[in-house]
Enzyme design. Sequence first.
Site, PDB file in Angstrom:
ATOM      1  N   VAL A  11       0.896  -1.260   0.072  1.00 29.39           N
ATOM      2  CA  VAL A  11      -0.020  -0.022   0.046  1.00 29.39           C
ATOM      3  C   VAL A  11       0.694   1.159   0.013  1.00 29.39           C
ATOM      4  O   VAL A  11       0.534   2.073  -0.745  1.00 29.39           O
ATOM      5  CB  VAL A  11      -0.856  -0.167   1.104  1.00 29.39           C
ATOM      6  CG1 VAL A  11      -1.828   1.416   1.202  1.00 29.39           C
ATOM      7  CG2 VAL A  11      -1.811  -1.069   0.943  1.00 29.39           C
ATOM      8  N   LYS A  35      15.210  -2.554   1.589  1.00 25.60           N
ATOM      9  CA  LYS A  35      14.197  -2.144   0.909  1.00 25.60           C
ATOM     10  C   LYS A  35      14.533  -0.558   0.239  1.00 25.60           C
ATOM     11  O   LYS A  35      14.281  -0.300  -0.741  1.00 25.60           O
ATOM     12  CB  LYS A  35      12.846  -2.193   1.768  1.00 25.60           C
ATOM     13  CG  LYS A  35      11.662  -1.592   0.841  1.00 25.60           C
ATOM     14  CD  LYS A  35      10.380  -1.693   1.922  1.00 25.60           C
ATOM     15  CE  LYS A  35      10.272  -3.149   2.099  1.00 25.60           C
ATOM     16  NZ  LYS A  35       8.810  -3.433   2.860  1.00 25.60           N
ATOM     17  N   THR A 126      -5.316  -1.002   8.083  1.00 22.61           N
ATOM     18  CA  THR A 126      -6.546  -1.446   8.581  1.00 22.61           C
ATOM     19  C   THR A 126      -6.427  -1.346  10.207  1.00 22.61           C
ATOM     20  O   THR A 126      -5.443  -2.046  10.671  1.00 22.61           O
ATOM     21  CB  THR A 126      -6.732  -2.779   8.065  1.00 22.61           C
ATOM     22  OG1 THR A 126      -6.629  -2.777   6.501  1.00 22.61           O
ATOM     23  CG2 THR A 126      -8.010  -3.409   8.672  1.00 22.61           C
ATOM     24  N   TYR A 257     -29.903  -4.259  -2.489  1.00 26.49           N
ATOM     25  CA  TYR A 257     -30.935  -5.089  -1.753  1.00 26.49           C
ATOM     26  C   TYR A 257     -30.339  -6.072  -0.941  1.00 26.49           C
ATOM     27  O   TYR A 257     -29.414  -6.918  -1.285  1.00 26.49           O
ATOM     28  CB  TYR A 257     -31.693  -5.553  -2.922  1.00 26.49           C
ATOM     29  CG  TYR A 257     -32.576  -4.663  -3.609  1.00 26.49           C
ATOM     30  CD1 TYR A 257     -33.791  -4.074  -2.868  1.00 26.49           C
ATOM     31  CD2 TYR A 257     -32.095  -4.072  -4.698  1.00 26.49           C
ATOM     32  CE1 TYR A 257     -34.486  -2.953  -3.508  1.00 26.49           C
ATOM     33  CE2 TYR A 257     -32.911  -2.763  -5.207  1.00 26.49           C
ATOM     34  CZ  TYR A 257     -34.168  -2.437  -4.659  1.00 26.49           C
ATOM     35  OH  TYR A 257     -34.830  -1.600  -5.457  1.00 26.49           O
ATOM     36  N   GLY A 266     -38.625 -10.357   5.512  1.00 27.35           N
ATOM     37  CA  GLY A 266     -40.357 -10.841   5.270  1.00 27.35           C
ATOM     38  C   GLY A 266     -40.293 -11.497   3.804  1.00 27.35           C
ATOM     39  O   GLY A 266     -40.241 -10.838   2.889  1.00 27.35           O
ATOM     40  N   CYS A 269     -38.892 -17.192   0.300  1.00 31.79           N
ATOM     41  CA  CYS A 269     -37.767 -17.832  -0.349  1.00 31.79           C
ATOM     42  C   CYS A 269     -36.544 -18.330   0.377  1.00 31.79           C
ATOM     43  O   CYS A 269     -36.071 -19.449   0.630  1.00 31.79           O
ATOM     44  CB  CYS A 269     -37.308 -17.217  -1.819  1.00 31.79           C
ATOM     45  SG  CYS A 269     -38.802 -17.557  -2.793  1.00 31.79           S
TER      46      CYS A 269
END
Length: 293
Positions: A11, A35, A126, A257, A266, A269
């Site tokens: 990152v 590095k 994070t 959704y 409600g 399925c």
Amino acid sequence: MRIAIYGLGYVGLTGAICLASEGHDIVGVDVSEDKVRQIASGASPIREPGLDAMLAEALAKGRIRCTTDPVEPARTSDMAIVCVGTPSAPDGSHNMRDIAEVTRQIANGVRDTGRKGTFTVVYRSTIRPGTVDGLILPIFKSALGAAHGVIEVVYNPEFLREASAVKDFFNPPKVVVGTADAKPSARVAEMNRNLDAPTFTVGYREAEFTKFVDNSFHALKVAHANEIGRVCVRLGIDAKVVHEIFVSDTKLNISPYYLRPGGPFGGSCLPRTCARSSTSPTTSARTPMSSTR
């Protein structure tokens, strides 16, 4: 702007090179001398399409340099971006050691400088909800005392994918900016001025938790897709065809959704699918794909 990037992993290095390509003066900070030397020589320690050429151009223009000294960049930069790791433990907790240490180092640099103007410190690692309020801000207050007001802390989570990180940096799905008062940060807005994406300026905890929500949902999708694939193989079904049909439905399947917190579901399925899936592998393979109500 003069921007210091703390942590030159996937990152941090991607962000450093991309920001340098936009004309910012970047100093990368990392504990690894190897590095730092590798980047200074023009060789990226990570493999990402387009990154090597961008690094070479940034070095040629003098837009990027690297150091193992964490204090000096805090004295001379307009902004710091913290991208150090927060590795997970077996119990799911995060190791905040590097976040705390870098915060102390930045605070020491600011204190020694005696700067009067605002110094913006952006965290992209994070971190669990409450980290800014419970860990980061207390460190700045303890180190700087009454002068801690010169620090503007922002949480700006990243949404980069390996192998497309450069593309994702310039074309993010969204920009989330967490601030103390849920109001925009002028310096972060300047940094993101070239990004065309929905932007949400919220409080710290909402921004922190957004990263967890995204990560957990992506893990859910991967697990769901792999399970459906295994069932398809068992039943002799072409998983690619099922996938094509499933993702074509952007009205219900790939949509907001069924994702809004609220009252109980409600309908007939989904409860029927869940009840059957616990007892019948054959049924579970068929109903999740057909249930859209």
